[in-house]
Scaffold this motif. Structure first.
Motif, PDB file in Angstrom:
ATOM      1  N   CYS A  35       0.828  -1.211   0.000  1.00 26.90           N
ATOM      2  CA  CYS A  35       0.000   0.000   0.000  1.00 26.90           C
ATOM      3  C   CYS A  35       0.860   1.257   0.000  1.00 26.90           C
ATOM      4  N   ARG A  36       1.966   1.228   0.727  1.00 21.70           N
ATOM      5  CA  ARG A  36       2.861   2.391   0.730  1.00 21.70           C
ATOM      6  C   ARG A  36       3.463   2.628  -0.647  1.00 21.70           C
ATOM      7  N   SER A  37       3.787   1.563  -1.347  1.00 23.11           N
ATOM      8  CA  SER A  37       4.395   1.729  -2.682  1.00 23.11           C
ATOM      9  C   SER A  37       3.395   2.267  -3.697  1.00 23.11           C
ATOM     10  N   HIS A  38       2.095   2.140  -3.395  1.00 20.65           N
ATOM     11  CA  HIS A  38       1.052   2.647  -4.298  1.00 20.65           C
ATOM     12  C   HIS A  38       0.269   3.788  -3.652  1.00 20.65           C
ATOM     13  N   ALA A  39       0.859   4.413  -2.643  1.00 20.79           N
ATOM     14  CA  ALA A  39       0.134   5.426  -1.874  1.00 20.79           C
ATOM     15  C   ALA A  39      -0.355   6.573  -2.751  1.00 20.79           C
ATOM     16  N   ARG A  40       0.475   7.030  -3.678  1.00 22.17           N
ATOM     17  CA  ARG A  40       0.081   8.171  -4.502  1.00 22.17           C
ATOM     18  C   ARG A  40      -1.161   7.847  -5.332  1.00 22.17           C
ATOM     19  N   ALA A  41      -1.157   6.698  -5.975  1.00 19.85           N
ATOM     20  CA  ALA A  41      -2.304   6.322  -6.806  1.00 19.85           C
ATOM     21  C   ALA A  41      -3.540   6.057  -5.958  1.00 19.85           C
ATOM     22  N   LEU A  42      -3.383   5.364  -4.844  1.00 17.38           N
ATOM     23  CA  LEU A  42      -4.529   5.044  -3.994  1.00 17.38           C
ATOM     24  C   LEU A  42      -5.147   6.308  -3.413  1.00 17.38           C
ATOM     25  N   ASN A  43      -4.303   7.252  -3.007  1.00 15.21           N
ATOM     26  CA  ASN A  43      -4.824   8.523  -2.506  1.00 15.21           C
ATOM     27  C   ASN A  43      -5.556   9.281  -3.603  1.00 15.21           C
ATOM     28  N   ALA A  44      -5.026   9.226  -4.829  1.00 15.29           N
ATOM     29  CA  ALA A  44      -5.670   9.919  -5.947  1.00 15.29           C
ATOM     30  C   ALA A  44      -7.034   9.302  -6.251  1.00 15.29           C
ATOM     31  N   MET A  54      -8.317   9.678 -14.994  1.00 18.08           N
ATOM     32  CA  MET A  54      -7.385   8.947 -14.133  1.00 18.08           C
ATOM     33  C   MET A  54      -6.288   8.245 -14.937  1.00 18.08           C
ATOM     34  N   ALA A  55      -6.194   8.514 -16.229  1.00 14.34           N
ATOM     35  CA  ALA A  55      -5.229   7.807 -17.074  1.00 14.34           C
ATOM     36  C   ALA A  55      -3.795   8.044 -16.639  1.00 14.34           C
ATOM     37  N   GLY A  56      -3.438   9.283 -16.334  1.00 18.15           N
ATOM     38  CA  GLY A  56      -2.063   9.590 -15.935  1.00 18.15           C
ATOM     39  C   GLY A  56      -1.681   8.912 -14.635  1.00 18.15           C
ATOM     40  N   VAL A  57      -2.562   8.967 -13.658  1.00 15.59           N
ATOM     41  CA  VAL A  57      -2.311   8.333 -12.360  1.00 15.59           C
ATOM     42  C   VAL A  57      -2.130   6.829 -12.533  1.00 15.59           C
ATOM     43  N   CYS A  58      -3.017   6.220 -13.318  1.00 12.61           N
ATOM     44  CA  CYS A  58      -2.968   4.768 -13.493  1.00 12.61           C
ATOM     45  C   CYS A  58      -1.729   4.338 -14.274  1.00 12.61           C
ATOM     46  N   ALA A  59      -1.323   5.127 -15.260  1.00 10.75           N
ATOM     47  CA  ALA A  59      -0.135   4.777 -16.045  1.00 10.75           C
ATOM     48  C   ALA A  59       1.114   4.766 -15.175  1.00 10.75           C
ATOM     49  N   ALA A  60       1.263   5.763 -14.328  1.00 10.66           N
ATOM     50  CA  ALA A  60       2.427   5.822 -13.446  1.00 10.66           C
ATOM     51  C   ALA A  60       2.419   4.664 -12.452  1.00 10.66           C
ATOM     52  N   ALA A  61       1.250   4.373 -11.891  1.00 16.64           N
ATOM     53  CA  ALA A  61       1.160   3.291 -10.911  1.00 16.64           C
ATOM     54  C   ALA A  61       1.360   1.928 -11.566  1.00 16.64           C
ATOM     55  N   MET A  62       0.956   1.804 -12.831  1.00 14.90           N
ATOM     56  CA  MET A  62       1.122   0.526 -13.528  1.00 14.90           C
ATOM     57  C   MET A  62       2.593   0.175 -13.676  1.00 14.90           C
TER      58      MET A  62
END
Length: 307
Positions: free
Chosen positions: A70-79, A275-283
């Motif tokens: 969850c910490r490694s994906h915190a930015r995307a999850l918060n978004a 949400m495309a930009g957020v998801c692309a970075a998290a992917m």
């Protein structure tokens, strides 16, 4: 619409009893038997609705591997939390916001999945209504389980009586999820849907069609795939509701959650371009973690063969 007053457990039983009383002319003994039969029928029809969320929370969710993921994906999850909270005009994530997220990702039965080209094979899926087993009722269960307060320990009983805050749920978020609750709901989602199994991760392709692992993520919950004999070894079905600490350990929640996040990151932009930009970075992060997981599985296989 998600904004109607909700029933607690006692209210639900009372409402069901009132419904049965108004539907029959039975005496109290017959009504008691009918109520028991009705509850048993509901549990048989939807056994996942009968579980102890606190066991899952204590022994599966709040563990070091899940926390690290969850910490490694915190930015995307918060978004994601912020977007779907603001979309419904609430301070917290309402059931309407939660369902909107899952519908945008086409995870719920009846939602439309857009046309999709699969890899470089020339194969394509036409636009279609998803007819898998994960329903709105299942999505609501994930939401509800994340809101269930933990059982207070004896030493903490006075503290729980003094404060309305229980787990991540407070009086101001009685009908919604906080950020912490949102992560718990995603964890419940992760064990409620079919996901690519260890064999699919090792191969990195779907059967002999030359499709990528990410392509397989797109279709592994489709009934045509789940019902195909050649696919069964590549898909992990939904886990039974964890009832004990041992069940939680066997669930390997961190792996299920990672796979679920991959599905969300890949599908969500098609239903929500914002949400495309957020998801692309998290992917990018998720793909590296999938590779690490596949390497871990390969190393385990090699060690077992040497043993």
């Amino acid at each position: 619409d998600g904004e109607r007053p909700a029933l607690d457990g006692a209210g639900f039983v009372a409402a069901l009893g009132l419904f049965l009383a108004n539907s029959t002319n039975s005496n109290l003994d017959e009504l008691d038997a009918a109520l028991g039969d009705a509850l048993n029928f509901l549990l048989e029809a939807r056994p996942r609705a009968c579980c102890d969320p606190d066991v899952f929370r204590r022994f599966a969710v709040y563990t070091a591997p899940v926390d690290a993921l969850c910490r490694s994906h915190a930015r995307a999850l918060n978004a994601l939390f912020t977007y779907y909270t603001r979309r419904t005009g609430s301070q917290f994530l309402t059931i309407a916001g939660w369902l909107a997220l899952l519908e945008d990702a086409a995870l719920i039965r009846g939602t439309t999945r857009p046309a999709l080209a699969l890899g470089d094979t020339g194969m394509a899926l036409e636009e279609r209504a998803f007819d898998g087993d994960f329903t709105v009722a299942d999505a609501r269960c994930c939401f509800a389980w994340a809101r269930v307060a933990p059982k207070p320990r004896a030493a903490d009983a006075s503290k729980h009586r003094a404060s309305p805050r229980r787990s991540a749920v407070s009086l101001s978020s009685a009908d919604a999820l906080t950020r912490t609750d949102f992560l718990e709901a995603l964890c419940w989602l992760a064990v409620s849907r079919p996901l690519p199994g260890a064999e699919a991760l090792r191969k990195g392709t779907w059967a002999d069609e030359g499709l990528s692992l990410l392509d397989f993520f797109e279709v592994c919950d489709e009934p045509s795939v789940l019902d195909h004999p050649a696919m069964r070894s590549l898909v992990d079905p939904p886990s039974p509701p964890p009832q004990t600490a041992a069940d939680c350990g066997r669930a390997r929640l961190e792996e299920c959650l990672l796979k679920t996040l991959v599905v969300i990151y890949r599908r969500l932009p098609r239903g929500n371009a914002e949400m495309a930009g957020v998801c692309a970075a998290a992917m990018g992060v998720a793909q590296r973690q999938l590779k690490d997981l596949a390497d871990y599985l390969d190393a385990g296989d090699a060690k077992e063969r040497r043993g």
